[in-house]
Design a protein around this motif. Structure first.
Motif, PDB file in Angstrom:
ATOM      1  N   PRO A   1       0.732  -1.148  -0.202  1.00 17.20           N
ATOM      2  CA  PRO A   1      -0.112   0.162  -0.047  1.00 17.20           C
ATOM      3  C   PRO A   1       0.968   1.410   0.046  1.00 17.20           C
ATOM      4  N   ASP A   2       2.147   1.242   0.718  1.00 13.46           N
ATOM      5  CA  ASP A   2       3.012   2.531   0.454  1.00 13.46           C
ATOM      6  C   ASP A   2       3.395   2.820  -0.676  1.00 13.46           C
ATOM      7  N   ASP A   3       3.541   1.952  -1.773  1.00 13.05           N
ATOM      8  CA  ASP A   3       3.957   2.382  -3.068  1.00 13.05           C
ATOM      9  C   ASP A   3       2.812   2.862  -3.943  1.00 13.05           C
ATOM     10  N   ASP A   4       1.660   2.977  -3.709  1.00 12.86           N
ATOM     11  CA  ASP A   4       0.703   3.706  -4.269  1.00 12.86           C
ATOM     12  C   ASP A   4       0.276   4.741  -3.703  1.00 12.86           C
ATOM     13  N   GLU A   5       0.854   5.970  -3.958  1.00 11.16           N
ATOM     14  CA  GLU A   5       0.831   7.372  -3.215  1.00 11.16           C
ATOM     15  C   GLU A   5      -0.753   7.922  -3.551  1.00 11.16           C
ATOM     16  N   ASP A   6      -1.291   7.585  -4.938  1.00 16.73           N
ATOM     17  CA  ASP A   6      -2.809   8.024  -5.017  1.00 16.73           C
ATOM     18  C   ASP A   6      -3.525   7.342  -4.176  1.00 16.73           C
ATOM     19  N   PHE A   7      -3.567   6.061  -3.866  1.00 20.06           N
ATOM     20  CA  PHE A   7      -4.394   5.526  -2.898  1.00 20.06           C
ATOM     21  C   PHE A   7      -4.296   5.992  -1.387  1.00 20.06           C
ATOM     22  N   LEU A   8      -3.077   6.362  -1.121  1.00 26.96           N
ATOM     23  CA  LEU A   8      -3.069   6.754   0.254  1.00 26.96           C
ATOM     24  C   LEU A   8      -3.523   8.257   0.524  1.00 26.96           C
ATOM     25  N   ARG A   9      -3.422   8.806  -0.835  1.00 28.08           N
ATOM     26  CA  ARG A   9      -3.804  10.319  -0.470  1.00 28.08           C
ATOM     27  C   ARG A   9      -5.471  10.324  -0.724  1.00 28.08           C
ATOM     28  N   ARG A  10      -6.378   9.501  -1.568  1.00 27.06           N
ATOM     29  CA  ARG A  10      -7.552   9.350  -1.269  1.00 27.06           C
ATOM     30  C   ARG A  10      -7.969   8.771  -0.074  1.00 27.06           C
ATOM     31  N   CYS A  11      -7.314   7.772   0.728  1.00 23.85           N
ATOM     32  CA  CYS A  11      -7.788   7.376   1.800  1.00 23.85           C
ATOM     33  C   CYS A  11      -7.549   8.590   3.080  1.00 23.85           C
ATOM     34  N   ARG A  12      -6.506   9.488   2.879  1.00 23.60           N
ATOM     35  CA  ARG A  12      -6.543  10.517   3.759  1.00 23.60           C
ATOM     36  C   ARG A  12      -7.509  11.557   3.606  1.00 23.60           C
ATOM     37  N   GLU A  13      -7.938  11.792   2.237  1.00 22.89           N
ATOM     38  CA  GLU A  13      -9.091  12.723   1.952  1.00 22.89           C
ATOM     39  C   GLU A  13     -10.299  12.052   2.466  1.00 22.89           C
ATOM     40  N   ARG A  14     -10.558  10.956   2.363  1.00 18.75           N
ATOM     41  CA  ARG A  14     -11.945  10.366   2.708  1.00 18.75           C
ATOM     42  C   ARG A  14     -11.954  10.200   4.429  1.00 18.75           C
ATOM     43  N   ALA A  15     -10.887  10.142   4.865  1.00 17.21           N
ATOM     44  CA  ALA A  15     -10.947  10.227   6.467  1.00 17.21           C
ATOM     45  C   ALA A  15     -11.111  11.463   7.013  1.00 17.21           C
ATOM     46  N   GLU A  16     -10.599  12.417   6.207  1.00 18.11           N
ATOM     47  CA  GLU A  16     -10.773  14.006   6.716  1.00 18.11           C
ATOM     48  C   GLU A  16     -12.127  14.439   6.472  1.00 18.11           C
ATOM     49  N   GLU A  17     -12.543  13.893   5.315  1.00 20.24           N
ATOM     50  CA  GLU A  17     -14.189  14.154   5.081  1.00 20.24           C
ATOM     51  C   GLU A  17     -14.831  13.600   6.326  1.00 20.24           C
ATOM     52  N   GLN A  18     -14.781  12.254   6.503  1.00 19.81           N
ATOM     53  CA  GLN A  18     -15.858  11.711   7.524  1.00 19.81           C
ATOM     54  C   GLN A  18     -15.615  12.405   8.728  1.00 19.81           C
TER      55      GLN A  18
END
Length: 117
Positions: free
Chosen positions: A92-109
């Motif tokens: 999962p650390d190799d996919d920066e776009d995935f991690l960015r979307r996870c952070r954005e989703r968590a912040e929105e929640q």
């Protein structure tokens, strides 16, 4: 006295029954070289030859077996992941776009939670 023809007949019958049951219980998409119905007809009408040919050329190959300790079990196969050209990150650390979307989703929640509470 041992009757060799009777012994051969019993072995052929056992092989035939096993092959018929195996063809019937095999998944339609797993049969090799012929459709499932074709294999069933072949095994039913030519018991000895059809059964042998089924086990050699028609039965699904079980190449997904892995030895795990004292037990041997089949590894799950997901053909949709075996497509050529499909990108899959090694970790999962190799996919920066995935991690960015996870952070954005968590912040929105978190933001929605604060607004509601």
């Amino acid at each position: 006295m041992f009757y060799l023809g009777g012994f051969f007949g019993v072995i052929t019958l056992a092989l035939w029954i096993f092959a018929v049951v195996d063809v019937i219980t095999t998944d339609e998409g797993s049969c090799r070289n012929l459709p499932k119905f074709g294999w069933l007809i072949l095994v039913l009408f030519f018991p000895l030859v059809g059964s042998i040919v089924w086990f050699v050329a028609g039965r699904p190959q079980t190449s997904g077996r892995v030895y795990r300790g004292a037990y041997e079990r089949e590894t799950p196969r997901f053909p949709e992941y075996d497509r050529p050209g499909r990108f899959a990150a090694g970790s999962p650390d190799d996919d920066e776009d995935f991690l960015r979307r996870c952070r954005e989703r968590a912040e929105e929640q978190r933001r929605k939670g604060r607004e509601e509470g």
